[in-house]
Design an enzyme around this catalytic site. Structure first.
Site, mmCIF file in Angstrom:
data_model
loop_
_atom_site.group_PDB
_atom_site.id
_atom_site.type_symbol
_atom_site.label_atom_id
_atom_site.label_comp_id
_atom_site.label_asym_id
_atom_site.label_seq_id
_atom_site.Cartn_x
_atom_site.Cartn_y
_atom_site.Cartn_z
ATOM 1 N N CYS A 104 0.816 -1.225 0.000
ATOM 2 C CA CYS A 104 0.000 0.000 0.000
ATOM 3 C C CYS A 104 0.849 1.273 0.000
ATOM 4 C CB CYS A 104 -0.939 0.011 1.200
ATOM 5 S SG CYS A 104 -2.096 -1.366 1.195
ATOM 6 N N ASN A 122 -9.888 0.094 -0.234
ATOM 7 C CA ASN A 122 -8.426 0.105 -0.221
ATOM 8 C C ASN A 122 -7.911 -0.510 -1.526
ATOM 9 O OD1 ASN A 122 -5.715 -0.241 0.222
ATOM 10 N ND2 ASN A 122 -5.951 -1.106 2.272
ATOM 11 N N HIS A 131 -3.106 7.463 2.394
ATOM 12 C CA HIS A 131 -3.576 6.168 1.905
ATOM 13 C C HIS A 131 -5.033 5.986 2.293
ATOM 14 C CE1 HIS A 131 -3.865 2.049 0.918
ATOM 15 N NE2 HIS A 131 -3.728 1.579 2.139
HETATM 16 O O1 UT7 Z 1 -3.364 -0.513 4.047
HETATM 17 C C1 UT7 Z 1 -3.177 -1.080 5.257
HETATM 18 C C2 UT7 Z 1 -4.060 -2.261 5.216
HETATM 19 N N1 UT7 Z 1 -5.076 -2.417 6.132
HETATM 20 C C3 UT7 Z 1 -5.667 -1.521 6.917
HETATM 21 O O2 UT7 Z 1 -5.342 -0.374 7.001
HETATM 22 C C4 UT7 Z 1 -6.775 -2.021 7.770
HETATM 23 C C5 UT7 Z 1 -6.533 -1.780 9.213
HETATM 24 N N2 UT7 Z 1 -7.602 -2.257 10.075
HETATM 25 C C6 UT7 Z 1 -8.895 -1.840 9.988
HETATM 26 O O3 UT7 Z 1 -9.268 -1.046 9.142
HETATM 27 C C7 UT7 Z 1 -9.873 -2.347 11.030
HETATM 28 O O4 UT7 Z 1 -9.152 -2.977 12.063
HETATM 29 C C8 UT7 Z 1 -10.927 -3.328 10.466
HETATM 30 C C9 UT7 Z 1 -11.896 -2.557 9.587
HETATM 31 C C10 UT7 Z 1 -10.252 -4.433 9.693
HETATM 32 C C11 UT7 Z 1 -11.731 -3.949 11.597
HETATM 33 O O5 UT7 Z 1 -12.385 -2.937 12.350
HETATM 34 P P1 UT7 Z 1 -12.379 -3.003 13.935
HETATM 35 O O6 UT7 Z 1 -13.189 -1.881 14.423
HETATM 36 O O7 UT7 Z 1 -10.923 -3.075 14.359
HETATM 37 O O8 UT7 Z 1 -13.151 -4.339 14.231
HETATM 38 P P2 UT7 Z 1 -12.635 -5.632 14.975
HETATM 39 O O9 UT7 Z 1 -11.609 -6.325 14.158
HETATM 40 O O10 UT7 Z 1 -12.283 -5.240 16.388
HETATM 41 O O11 UT7 Z 1 -13.931 -6.510 14.989
HETATM 42 C C12 UT7 Z 1 -15.070 -6.130 15.768
HETATM 43 C C13 UT7 Z 1 -16.139 -7.173 15.550
HETATM 44 C C14 UT7 Z 1 -15.632 -8.597 15.697
HETATM 45 O O12 UT7 Z 1 -16.636 -9.357 16.339
HETATM 46 P P3 UT7 Z 1 -16.484 -9.776 17.870
HETATM 47 O O13 UT7 Z 1 -15.218 -10.586 17.944
HETATM 48 O O14 UT7 Z 1 -16.376 -8.483 18.625
HETATM 49 O O15 UT7 Z 1 -17.724 -10.562 18.131
HETATM 50 C C15 UT7 Z 1 -15.506 -9.084 14.281
HETATM 51 O O16 UT7 Z 1 -15.661 -10.477 14.154
HETATM 52 O O17 UT7 Z 1 -16.643 -7.068 14.217
HETATM 53 C C16 UT7 Z 1 -16.623 -8.358 13.600
HETATM 54 N N3 UT7 Z 1 -16.404 -8.181 12.188
HETATM 55 C C17 UT7 Z 1 -17.410 -7.976 11.318
HETATM 56 N N4 UT7 Z 1 -18.736 -7.872 11.489
HETATM 57 C C18 UT7 Z 1 -19.489 -7.648 10.403
HETATM 58 C C19 UT7 Z 1 -15.235 -8.181 11.499
HETATM 59 N N5 UT7 Z 1 -15.464 -7.967 10.201
HETATM 60 C C20 UT7 Z 1 -16.817 -7.852 10.065
HETATM 61 C C21 UT7 Z 1 -17.647 -7.608 8.958
HETATM 62 N N6 UT7 Z 1 -18.972 -7.520 9.189
HETATM 63 N N7 UT7 Z 1 -17.179 -7.469 7.713
#
Ligand code: UT7
Length: 322
Positions: A113, A279, A249
């Site tokens: 990225c 992204n 980004h």
């Molecule tokens: O270019 C660099 C590359 N990547 C990035 O920059 C991405 C960096 N990370 C992020 O953008 C965020 O961490 C995410 C968008 C990937 C995740 O957001 P978050 O607020 O950190 O959510 P989380 O991983 O803490 O997940 C919260 C909950 C979880 O459920 P539980 O364990 O609390 O029951 C996940 O299983 O949300 C759940 N979850 C979803 N729910 C519905 C994860 N993905 C999804 C989804 N739909 N697509």
């Protein structure tokens, strides 16, 4: 002294739109979760017969047109991509052939990225040293091909696209500075665990997928992308108020907002396009730059800070006077 200047920008997104509503029918998610957690509303997916070089070519031709040059004026191509068409030749060589050029150097760089910043940093050095006078710098990805479309933690985030700039020699900057960093200690937080040399059977089987520790990557992205703003303005003896536009980004609106808040940048000066394409990895920064140039926000004379962060970790920035 020779400097490099951006004299044209271009962007291209494939036709097929995949909305959050569409994703509701594919995985256990909701429109509301995706938009509130990421700011993404839709992403573009390349057609089956559309490849990274096709996207790169479309964006390059728009940049060539905007710069009012002929493709034969180009004497360097650097393509940033993680999703090359072939193991070899490089996507840059495939693009050179499409553009009808020959003889001059054309090669790919891989910094995921942050790739566009690395490509721009390399091309800027070619131009500054007199090794090139008219560089085409492209970020192009078909990232949808390395996504597991059953994994809701990653598949909602990524999309396909390409962005390009023409970088020409001039007697004033232009590219004021570039800043590039990598730290391989974090290789296990964001990766595709297969390649040519390792587990190639998974590439053959089409199961070479992006794996990410989302929360950890989020934290690192915010820290690295806000710290590099300070590094960049300080290297130029400037303050943050001297920046007209921040183009970060485009991975997640919450990351972009947190970077802006931590670096104390006025939100009205931050270009955000993530809702439209998700992204797009190396394409994200040049796509956002092209959008802001074409809609009239970024204008001649403006100081623009570009920055990217991704797998490696690798991260980088560039301060540009347009
Ligand atoms: O270019 C660099 C590359 N990547 C990035 O920059 C991405 C960096 N990370 C992020 O953008 C965020 O961490 C995410 C968008 C990937 C995740 O957001 P978050 O607020 O950190 O959510 P989380 O991983 O803490 O997940 C919260 C909950 C979880 O459920 P539980 O364990 O609390 O029951 C996940 O299983 O949300 C759940 N979850 C979803 N729910 C519905 C994860 N993905 C999804 C989804 N739909 N697509």
């Amino acid at each position: 002294m020779i400097f490099s200047r951006i004299t044209g920008t271009g962007g291209y997104l494939p036709d097929r739109v995949l909305t959050n509503k569409d994703l509701e029918t594919m995985i256990d998610t909701t429109e509301q979760w995706i938009e509130s957690r990421t700011g993404i509303r839709e992403r573009r997916i390349a057609a089956d017969d559309e490849f990274t070089v096709d996207l790169a070519e479309r964006s390059a031709l728009k940049a060539v047109e905007a710069a009012a040059i002929e493709p034969r004026a180009i004497d360097l191509i650097v393509v940033a991509t993680t999703t090359a068409d072939q193991v070899f030749p490089s996507t840059a060589c495939l693009l050179q052939q499409r553009l009808g050029g020959e003889g001059y150097p054309a090669f790919d760089v891989q910094a995921v990225c942050a790739g566009f910043l690395f490509a721009l940093g390399v091309a800027d050095k070619f131009v500054r040293t007199g090794a090139a006078r008219c560089a085409l710098v492209v970020g192009a990805e078909t990232f949808s091909r390395i996504i597991d479309w059953t994994d809701r933690r990653t598949c909602v985030l990524f999309g396909d696209g390409a962005g390009a700039v023409i970088l020409q020699a001039g007697d004033r900057p232009g590219v004021m500075s570039t800043h590039l960093h990598s730290d391989g200690r974090y290789k296990d937080l964001l990766y595709v665990p297969v390649g040519v040399s390792r587990n190639f059977s998974k590439v053959r089987a089409g199961t070479a997928y992006t794996t990410m520790e989302g929360g950890e990557v989020f934290r690192w992205a915010v820290t690295a992308m806000s710290d590099i703003i300070d590094e960049t303005v300080q290297a130029n003896g400037l303050g943050k108020d001297d920046i007209d536009w921040l183009i970060p980004h485009q991975a997640n609106i919450r990351i972009i907002n947190a970077v802006g808040a931590r670096a104390k940048i006025d939100p009205d000066k931050v270009v955000v396009t993530v809702s439209r394409h998700g992204n797009t990895s190396a394409a994200s920064v040049p796509l956002a730059l092209d959008q802001a140039v074409r809609d009239g926000r970024v204008q001649a004379g403006h100081r623009v800070l570009l920055e990217g962060f991704g797998g490696g970790f690798a991260w980088g920035s560039a301060l540009i006077t347009m």
